[in-house]
Write an enzyme that holds these catalytic residues in place. Sequence first.
Site, short mmCIF file in Angstrom:
data_model
loop_
_atom_site.label_atom_id
_atom_site.label_comp_id
_atom_site.label_asym_id
_atom_site.label_seq_id
_atom_site.Cartn_x
_atom_site.Cartn_y
_atom_site.Cartn_z
N SER A 1 0.94 -1.44 -0.06
CA SER A 1 -0.05 0.11 0.08
C SER A 1 0.92 1.15 -0.03
O SER A 1 0.30 2.35 0.56
CB SER A 1 -1.01 0.16 1.07
OG SER A 1 -1.76 -0.86 1.31
N TYR B 1 -13.91 -6.79 0.56
CA TYR B 1 -13.00 -6.72 1.76
C TYR B 1 -11.47 -7.11 1.48
O TYR B 1 -10.59 -6.99 1.98
CB TYR B 1 -13.50 -7.72 2.88
CG TYR B 1 -14.89 -7.23 3.34
CD1 TYR B 1 -14.88 -6.01 4.44
CD2 TYR B 1 -16.06 -7.87 3.02
CE1 TYR B 1 -16.02 -5.79 4.99
CE2 TYR B 1 -17.43 -7.14 3.45
CZ TYR B 1 -17.29 -6.16 4.42
OH TYR B 1 -18.18 -5.86 5.04
N GLU C 1 5.14 -15.70 -3.09
CA GLU C 1 4.44 -15.76 -4.45
C GLU C 1 5.07 -14.77 -5.43
O GLU C 1 4.59 -15.05 -6.63
CB GLU C 1 2.94 -15.60 -4.05
CG GLU C 1 2.54 -14.35 -3.31
CD GLU C 1 1.09 -14.33 -3.06
OE1 GLU C 1 0.54 -15.57 -3.01
OE2 GLU C 1 0.32 -13.26 -2.69
N CYS D 1 -25.87 0.52 -11.37
CA CYS D 1 -26.11 -0.98 -11.46
C CYS D 1 -26.97 -1.41 -10.43
O CYS D 1 -28.34 -1.27 -10.66
CB CYS D 1 -24.74 -1.72 -11.26
SG CYS D 1 -24.77 -3.36 -12.19
N MET E 1 -29.35 1.04 -9.59
CA MET E 1 -30.51 1.23 -10.46
C MET E 1 -31.45 0.33 -10.32
O MET E 1 -32.65 0.56 -10.28
CB MET E 1 -29.85 1.00 -11.92
CG MET E 1 -30.79 1.33 -13.07
SD MET E 1 -31.51 -0.60 -13.12
CE MET E 1 -32.26 -0.33 -14.97
N GLU F 1 -32.63 -12.06 -7.93
CA GLU F 1 -31.36 -12.35 -7.27
C GLU F 1 -31.47 -12.57 -5.62
O GLU F 1 -31.11 -13.19 -4.86
CB GLU F 1 -30.28 -11.17 -7.53
CG GLU F 1 -29.06 -11.25 -6.98
CD GLU F 1 -28.18 -10.33 -7.13
OE1 GLU F 1 -28.25 -9.26 -7.85
OE2 GLU F 1 -26.82 -10.38 -6.51
N ARG G 1 -25.62 -9.91 -14.04
CA ARG G 1 -26.45 -11.07 -14.22
C ARG G 1 -27.70 -10.60 -14.44
O ARG G 1 -28.59 -11.48 -15.05
CB ARG G 1 -26.26 -12.36 -13.37
CG ARG G 1 -24.84 -12.76 -13.12
CD ARG G 1 -24.82 -13.88 -12.29
NE ARG G 1 -23.20 -14.07 -12.06
CZ ARG G 1 -22.30 -14.68 -12.61
NH1 ARG G 1 -22.41 -15.06 -13.88
NH2 ARG G 1 -21.08 -14.92 -12.13
N HIS H 1 -21.89 0.83 -15.68
CA HIS H 1 -20.94 1.31 -14.77
C HIS H 1 -20.19 2.35 -15.37
O HIS H 1 -18.99 2.43 -15.65
CB HIS H 1 -19.89 0.44 -14.00
CG HIS H 1 -20.28 -0.74 -13.33
ND1 HIS H 1 -20.26 -0.42 -11.87
CD2 HIS H 1 -21.01 -1.74 -13.68
CE1 HIS H 1 -20.98 -1.72 -11.40
NE2 HIS H 1 -21.31 -2.47 -12.52
N GLU I 1 -18.86 5.21 -14.10
CA GLU I 1 -17.55 5.21 -13.15
C GLU I 1 -16.23 4.83 -13.87
O GLU I 1 -15.12 5.39 -13.71
CB GLU I 1 -17.69 4.98 -11.58
CG GLU I 1 -17.54 3.35 -11.29
CD GLU I 1 -18.82 2.80 -11.59
OE1 GLU I 1 -19.75 3.15 -12.26
OE2 GLU I 1 -18.92 1.63 -10.97
N1 GLN Z 1 -26.11 -7.89 -8.49
C1 GLN Z 1 -26.62 -7.32 -9.59
C2 GLN Z 1 -26.48 -8.07 -10.92
O1 GLN Z 1 -25.54 -9.07 -11.01
C3 GLN Z 1 -25.79 -6.01 -9.70
C4 GLN Z 1 -24.36 -5.93 -9.92
C5 GLN Z 1 -23.65 -4.87 -9.80
O2 GLN Z 1 -24.08 -3.98 -9.03
N2 GLN Z 1 -22.51 -4.72 -10.47
O3 GLN Z 1 -27.30 -7.74 -11.69
#
Ligand code: GLN
Length: 536
Positions: free
Chosen positions: A16, A56, A152, A383, A386, A407, A464, A509, A511
Site C-alpha cells: 500500500s 474486503y 508468491e 447497477c 439502479m 437475485e 447478471r 458502470h 465510473e
Molecule cells: N447484483 C446485480 C446483478 O448481478 C448488480 C451487479 C452490480 O451492481 N454490479 O445484476
Amino acid sequence: MKKTKYIFVTGGVASSLGKGIISASLAKLLQARGFAVTNQKLDPYINVDPGTLNPYEHGECFVTEDGAETDLDLGHYERFTNVPTSQSNNFTTGRIYQNVINKERKGEYLGSTVQVVPHITDEIKRCIRLLGNDGTYDFVITEVGGTVGDIESLPFVEAIRQMKWEMGRDCAVIHLTLVPYLSAAAELKTKPTQHSVKNLQQQGVQPDIIVCRTEHHLTQSMKSKIALFCNVENSSVIESIDAPSIYDVPINMLEEKLDVEVLRKTNTAIPEKIHLESWKRFLKHLHNPSHEVTVALVGKYVELKDAYKSIREALIHGGVANETKVNVRSLHSEYLNPENLDEKFSGVDAILVAPGFGSRGLEGKILAVQYAREHAIPFFGICLGMQCAVIEFARNVLGFKDANSAEMNPKTTHPVIDIMSDQKNIGNMGGTMRLGVYPCLLEENSKAFSAYHEKMISERHRHRYEFNNAYIDEFAKYGMVATGRNPERDLVEIVEIPQHPCFIGVQFHPEYKSTVAKPHPLFVGFIKAALENSRK
Ligand code: GLN
C-alpha cells in the site's frame, strides 16, 4: 515500428505504498513528453482474476472495455492516461499457471518436465511482452503487486531478472520503498530501504531507480546514503512525499525528475517539451473550488476506502468540472432505517446508491432511493443502485408490495429485476457475467441525452440481472421511463423519472470511464444537479 521499452515497478518494506499511483504518474509524464505508454499489473495471487474476490479482500474490481475483471490499479492507469486498458493489462499467478497447464494438457511441451523456470517465467515474459508486440507503445510500465520477498512474487521477480539480462538498457527497474519517520527519535530511517533492495539484489535484480515514499523531506545526505548502500546513482534516488491528492503525484514526480531518470536509464532521447497544461488546470480547480456540495454514497462497503474507488474518483472529476468540492458522506446501507433517514441525509445535496451483489444492506438502499425520490433530491443509481430504484418504484408507486430482484428473492410475485436469459444456465462464477462495453441508444428527450449530447453511447457492464421488460408499460404509465436501451437485445440500460428534478439509474458502470481528461458526463451532470439543489 516502435521498439518498446519495459519499465518495472516493484515494491519493498510495506504494501500500500502507492505503486499504482507512481506507475500511473510515470505513464502520465512520459505521455506528456510525447511517448505512447501503457501500464500493466501483475498480481501474485492464485485467483485467475479478481472478479470472484469480495471487496474486503481486494477493494473494487475494475472492468475494462473488453470485459476483463481486473485490479483497481487499472482504474488509476486509465484515469491518469485516458488510455483504455484491456485483458492484457492484468495477469495473476492463477492465469499464468492456467495458461501453462492448458498448454501442458495439449501436449505442447513435447514431453519435457514443466517447471517454474523456464516455463512459468517464459509465460510471464510472454504476457509482459504482449503489450509491446505490435509496436504501438514506446513504453510498457509493469507494476508487480505485493512486496519483494513474498514467496508468491518470486517467479515475477525472476522473469524481470531475465528480461533485464536479455534487453539491457531497453529495460529498467524502479523500486518503491518506505522511508519511515520515527517520531520518538525525530528521524527518518533508511535501513528498511537498504534491506528491501538487498532482498531484490539477492534475487538477481539491481534496481535502477529507487523511489522513497516518505512523510518528511529527505536530505541530500540521506539520498546519498541510500544511493551508496543500494548501488544506484544519487540522481536515481527519488523522493515521493505524501501529497494532498493522488493527482498531485505526477507533478511531484516531475519535480523529482522521475521521468528524466527513466529516459536516461533506458537510453532514450529526452524531449524538450512536456505538455501538462490541462493536468495543471485540473489541479488548479481541484485545489481552489468555488462551490461545495455533499453527496451521500450509500452502499454496504462504505467503510472500505477502496471498495468504490472509481465512483469516488468520478465524483471528484465531476466536481472539478463544476469547480465544486464534493464531500462524500459514506452511509452504510445496513444501518439505514425509516427512523434515521432525516438525520442521516440532513445537509445532503444528492444521493448515489452504489453497485453490489446479494441481499445484505439491500433494504437500506431501497430506503435511500425512496428518500431521494420523495424529497426531490438528485439521485444517481449505479447497477444494483439502479435495480434498487426499480424495486422501490414497484413497491411504493405501483403498489407491488413484494417486488424484488430475482437475485434477492427468487420467489417474489413481481420479479421487476430478473436474471438475463443467457445467465440462467451458467455454472462457473468466474468471468461469466455480462462484462465489458455494450452500446446503448438514448431517447433524445431525456436527462441522459442532455448529459451525453449523443444518441449512441457505449458503457461498461458487470451484472447478471436486468430490468424485466414485462413491466415496462406499467412503469412508464406511473412515471418511470426507460431512456436508454441496448439496441441488439432491447435491454433497459437507463431509467429516469422525468417529473423529478434529477433521478437517473443506469445498469452500466459509468465510473469506469471517467478520467481526468474526460470527466464522465453523468457524473458532471449529477454534481451540477447537486449544486443546484444546494442553492435551494
Ligand atoms: N447484483 C446485480 C446483478 O448481478 C448488480 C451487479 C452490480 O451492481 N454490479 O445484476
